[in-house]
Design an enzyme around this catalytic site. Sequence first.
Site, PDB file in Angstrom:
ATOM      1  N   HIS A 108       0.791  -1.234   0.000  1.00  0.00           N
ATOM      2  CA  HIS A 108       0.000   0.000   0.000  1.00  0.00           C
ATOM      3  C   HIS A 108       0.817   1.275   0.000  1.00  0.00           C
ATOM      4  CE1 HIS A 108      -4.287  -1.145   0.964  1.00  0.00           C
ATOM      5  NE2 HIS A 108      -3.677  -2.298   0.837  1.00  0.00           N
ATOM      6  N   THR A 123      -2.492 -14.501   5.567  1.00  0.00           N
ATOM      7  CA  THR A 123      -2.309 -15.543   6.578  1.00  0.00           C
ATOM      8  C   THR A 123      -2.047 -14.904   7.947  1.00  0.00           C
ATOM      9  OG1 THR A 123      -0.884 -17.358   7.289  1.00  0.00           O
ATOM     10  CG2 THR A 123       0.162 -15.700   5.973  1.00  0.00           C
ATOM     11  N   THR A 151      -4.631 -19.879  12.282  1.00  0.00           N
ATOM     12  CA  THR A 151      -3.330 -19.498  12.854  1.00  0.00           C
ATOM     13  C   THR A 151      -3.089 -18.008  12.546  1.00  0.00           C
ATOM     14  OG1 THR A 151      -2.294 -20.334  10.820  1.00  0.00           O
ATOM     15  CG2 THR A 151      -2.236 -21.785  12.743  1.00  0.00           C
TER      16      THR A 151
END
Length: 246
Positions: free
Chosen positions: A70, A114, A168
């Site tokens: 970004h 993730t 996770t």
Amino acid sequence: MANFMSFLMLLSLLAFAPSCFCHKKLGSYLYPQFYDYSCPQAQEIVKSILANAVAKEPRIAASLLRLHFHDCASLSGSNNNIPAPNNTFQTILTKFKLQGLDIVDLVALSGSHTIGNSRCTSFRQRLYNQTGNGKQDFTLDPYYAAELRANCPKSGGDQNLFFLDYVTPTKFDNNYFKNLLAYKGLLSSDEVLLTKNQESAELVKLYAERNDLFFEQFAKSMIKMGNISPLTGSRGHIRTNCRVVN
Ligand code: HEM
């Protein structure tokens, strides 16, 4: 832990790559030996500072990782060039291609989800069909959707935070891809990788099965993304205080 340390090493290497998803190509390039003479311990220093920061606040890893994607000097560059979570698969891919990134980069880099969090406002429409046809979203597991609705109501709670990888959430691994296969990807832009394009769906399945291949491709794609229009030489500056322009 070893994986986490390699991730930190990758981040520390990329910390020297002031690039952006939003600029036009300028033809310059980066090289990892940049600090070999002027500051040979640079990578070790950055790595240890990052390790301490992440130990204190795990989300900092996600914030820094997202920053590589970004990092825009202009607001319009950010609004126009960076894909939005509700963009179609084709729009997202087109925006990546405009930066020289391909479908493999798109799937591997999306694996960044993730770790880190998303606000309710970024995926609410998936829970309440605000996009239109009033049908249930069959790409979202109904039990998972019900859990999400509990803290992401139809109105209010916009800033409530949710793990991007609910299994996770602070570990950098391939669970993101396993979640997608179980229809438990949080953002629409995650889900479309599985449901809207055959080639990306195959990559999702591959990375869900092979963590090693995900890591290998992720590193390659991060370096590729880091090389998008870097501000080298007199075109940019290294900030003395990272919060403000020198
Ligand atoms: C493929 C297009 C992508 C879309 C549409 C997208 C969209 C989003 C959205 C909506 C959020 C949550 C923001 C919020 O609610 O505050 C998010 C978080 C995040 N994104 Fe992406 N993203 C994309 C690709 C990437 C890439 C390429 C990277 C890095 C290489 C990345 C790294 C992250 C990380 C680490 C977070 C968590 C940030 C935190 O917890 O502070 N994303 N993304």
